[in-house]
Design a protein around this motif. Structure first.
Motif, PDB file in Angstrom:
ATOM      1  N   GLN A  27      34.615  34.073  68.209  1.00 15.28           N
ATOM      2  CA  GLN A  27      34.818  35.317  67.181  1.00 15.28           C
ATOM      3  C   GLN A  27      33.702  36.132  67.223  1.00 15.28           C
ATOM      4  O   GLN A  27      32.323  35.752  67.055  1.00 15.28           O
ATOM      5  CB  GLN A  27      35.278  35.002  65.927  1.00 15.28           C
ATOM      6  CG  GLN A  27      36.503  34.093  65.755  1.00 15.28           C
ATOM      7  CD  GLN A  27      37.659  34.977  66.590  1.00 15.28           C
ATOM      8  OE1 GLN A  27      38.063  36.055  65.963  1.00 15.28           O
ATOM      9  NE2 GLN A  27      38.598  34.293  67.287  1.00 15.28           N
TER      10      GLN A  27
ATOM     11  N   LYS B 141      34.228  47.261  71.915  1.00 17.97           N
ATOM     12  CA  LYS B 141      35.726  47.208  72.067  1.00 17.97           C
ATOM     13  C   LYS B 141      36.445  45.797  71.708  1.00 17.97           C
ATOM     14  O   LYS B 141      37.194  46.055  70.870  1.00 17.97           O
ATOM     15  CB  LYS B 141      36.072  47.518  73.598  1.00 17.97           C
ATOM     16  CG  LYS B 141      37.631  47.465  73.893  1.00 17.97           C
ATOM     17  CD  LYS B 141      37.773  47.726  75.068  1.00 17.97           C
ATOM     18  CE  LYS B 141      39.647  48.060  75.527  1.00 17.97           C
ATOM     19  NZ  LYS B 141      39.673  48.148  77.084  1.00 17.97           N
ATOM     20  N   TRP B 142      35.607  44.749  71.900  1.00 21.99           N
ATOM     21  CA  TRP B 142      36.165  43.490  71.639  1.00 21.99           C
ATOM     22  C   TRP B 142      36.013  43.177  69.942  1.00 21.99           C
ATOM     23  O   TRP B 142      37.121  42.842  69.238  1.00 21.99           O
ATOM     24  CB  TRP B 142      34.914  42.338  72.263  1.00 21.99           C
ATOM     25  CG  TRP B 142      35.101  40.958  71.780  1.00 21.99           C
ATOM     26  CD1 TRP B 142      36.480  40.200  71.839  1.00 21.99           C
ATOM     27  CD2 TRP B 142      34.431  40.223  71.384  1.00 21.99           C
ATOM     28  NE1 TRP B 142      36.032  39.090  71.427  1.00 21.99           N
ATOM     29  CE2 TRP B 142      34.992  38.916  70.991  1.00 21.99           C
ATOM     30  CE3 TRP B 142      32.864  40.202  70.968  1.00 21.99           C
ATOM     31  CZ2 TRP B 142      34.118  37.855  70.515  1.00 21.99           C
ATOM     32  CZ3 TRP B 142      32.157  39.291  70.841  1.00 21.99           C
ATOM     33  CH2 TRP B 142      32.647  37.852  70.403  1.00 21.99           C
ATOM     34  N   CYS B 143      34.975  43.764  69.341  1.00 24.21           N
ATOM     35  CA  CYS B 143      34.723  43.638  68.203  1.00 24.21           C
ATOM     36  C   CYS B 143      36.043  44.652  67.200  1.00 24.21           C
ATOM     37  O   CYS B 143      36.506  44.160  66.280  1.00 24.21           O
ATOM     38  CB  CYS B 143      33.413  44.288  67.633  1.00 24.21           C
ATOM     39  SG  CYS B 143      32.171  43.195  67.854  1.00 24.21           S
ATOM     40  N   THR B 144      36.120  45.817  67.809  1.00 25.44           N
ATOM     41  CA  THR B 144      37.320  46.565  67.389  1.00 25.44           C
ATOM     42  C   THR B 144      38.740  45.787  67.590  1.00 25.44           C
ATOM     43  O   THR B 144      39.454  46.138  66.509  1.00 25.44           O
ATOM     44  CB  THR B 144      37.053  47.836  68.221  1.00 25.44           C
ATOM     45  OG1 THR B 144      35.905  48.557  67.836  1.00 25.44           O
ATOM     46  CG2 THR B 144      38.175  48.946  67.742  1.00 25.44           C
ATOM     47  N   GLN B 145      38.664  45.255  68.565  1.00 25.05           N
ATOM     48  CA  GLN B 145      40.037  44.774  68.999  1.00 25.05           C
ATOM     49  C   GLN B 145      40.516  43.482  68.061  1.00 25.05           C
ATOM     50  O   GLN B 145      41.498  43.421  67.476  1.00 25.05           O
ATOM     51  CB  GLN B 145      40.623  44.241  70.180  1.00 25.05           C
ATOM     52  CG  GLN B 145      40.460  45.551  71.189  1.00 25.05           C
ATOM     53  CD  GLN B 145      40.385  44.945  72.803  1.00 25.05           C
ATOM     54  OE1 GLN B 145      39.881  43.945  72.968  1.00 25.05           O
ATOM     55  NE2 GLN B 145      41.045  45.889  73.640  1.00 25.05           N
ATOM     56  N   ILE B 146      39.298  42.822  67.759  1.00 29.29           N
ATOM     57  CA  ILE B 146      39.528  41.604  66.897  1.00 29.29           C
ATOM     58  C   ILE B 146      39.385  42.098  65.438  1.00 29.29           C
ATOM     59  O   ILE B 146      39.911  41.297  64.678  1.00 29.29           O
ATOM     60  CB  ILE B 146      38.045  40.633  67.052  1.00 29.29           C
ATOM     61  CG1 ILE B 146      38.059  40.170  68.240  1.00 29.29           C
ATOM     62  CG2 ILE B 146      38.253  39.558  66.066  1.00 29.29           C
ATOM     63  CD1 ILE B 146      39.073  39.435  68.809  1.00 29.29           C
ATOM     64  N   GLY B 147      39.226  43.513  64.893  1.00 27.07           N
ATOM     65  CA  GLY B 147      39.273  43.913  63.670  1.00 27.07           C
ATOM     66  C   GLY B 147      38.237  43.707  63.043  1.00 27.07           C
ATOM     67  O   GLY B 147      37.927  43.717  61.668  1.00 27.07           O
TER      68      GLY B 147
END
Length: 156
Positions: free
Chosen positions: A123, A149-155
């Motif tokens: 995470q 992008k990963w951080c944004t998708q994970i919330g």
């Protein structure tokens, strides 16, 4: 630290308060009961004194003490140092996942080609990446964009 002055140490992080990496490289050579009796109280005391702390867990031999360390409420994160003979992220992903499951931050030192695997198994919250073998600025920027992008998708 002085008023409004950041604090840092031998690992390249900045803190807005007292920060350090409690450690005991000798811990890999002692039993868990011995670690709990002689060393854990000092680590706990150091973590209580600090505003931010990241324990330097040096090598596989020290992993036997991980649960004791993760139970320290004031410990913020863990920096696990794999052996030089096997620094591959996939060999130690279970350690990083265990640290995150305990609600602690984690430092992962990895190669650029391991970033996709990290994004699939960890995470982003509390993750501190130290990435080696970045061949160019373009590769670094591309990786940063993928991580964002990963951080944004994970919330996050």
């Amino acid at each position: 630290t002085g008023a409004d002055q950041p604090c840092t140490t031998w690992t390249p992080l900045l803190s807005d308060g007292k920060y350090y990496l409690p450690s005991n490289d000798f811990s890999g050579l002692v039993s868990t009961p011995m670690f709990a009796e002689f060393f854990l109280p000092l680590v706990e005391q150091e973590c209580r004194f600090l505003t931010h702390s990241m324990y330097h867990l040096d090598g596989p031999g020290a992993l036997r003490h991980l649960d004791l360390l993760l139970a320290i409420p004031e410990l913020d994160a863990v920096q696990f140092v794999p052996p030089p003979s096997d620094t591959c992220f996939s060999s130690w992903v279970w350690v990083y996942q265990r640290i995150q499951k305990a609600g602690k931050g984690v430092q992962v030192t990895c190669r650029l080609d391991e970033i996709d695997s990290i994004m699939q198994t960890l995470q982003p919250q509390g993750l501190y990446l130290v990435v080696h073998d970045v061949p160019s600025r373009q590769a670094a920027e591309s990786t940063l964009a993928a991580l964002e992008k990963w951080c944004t998708q994970i919330g996050n």
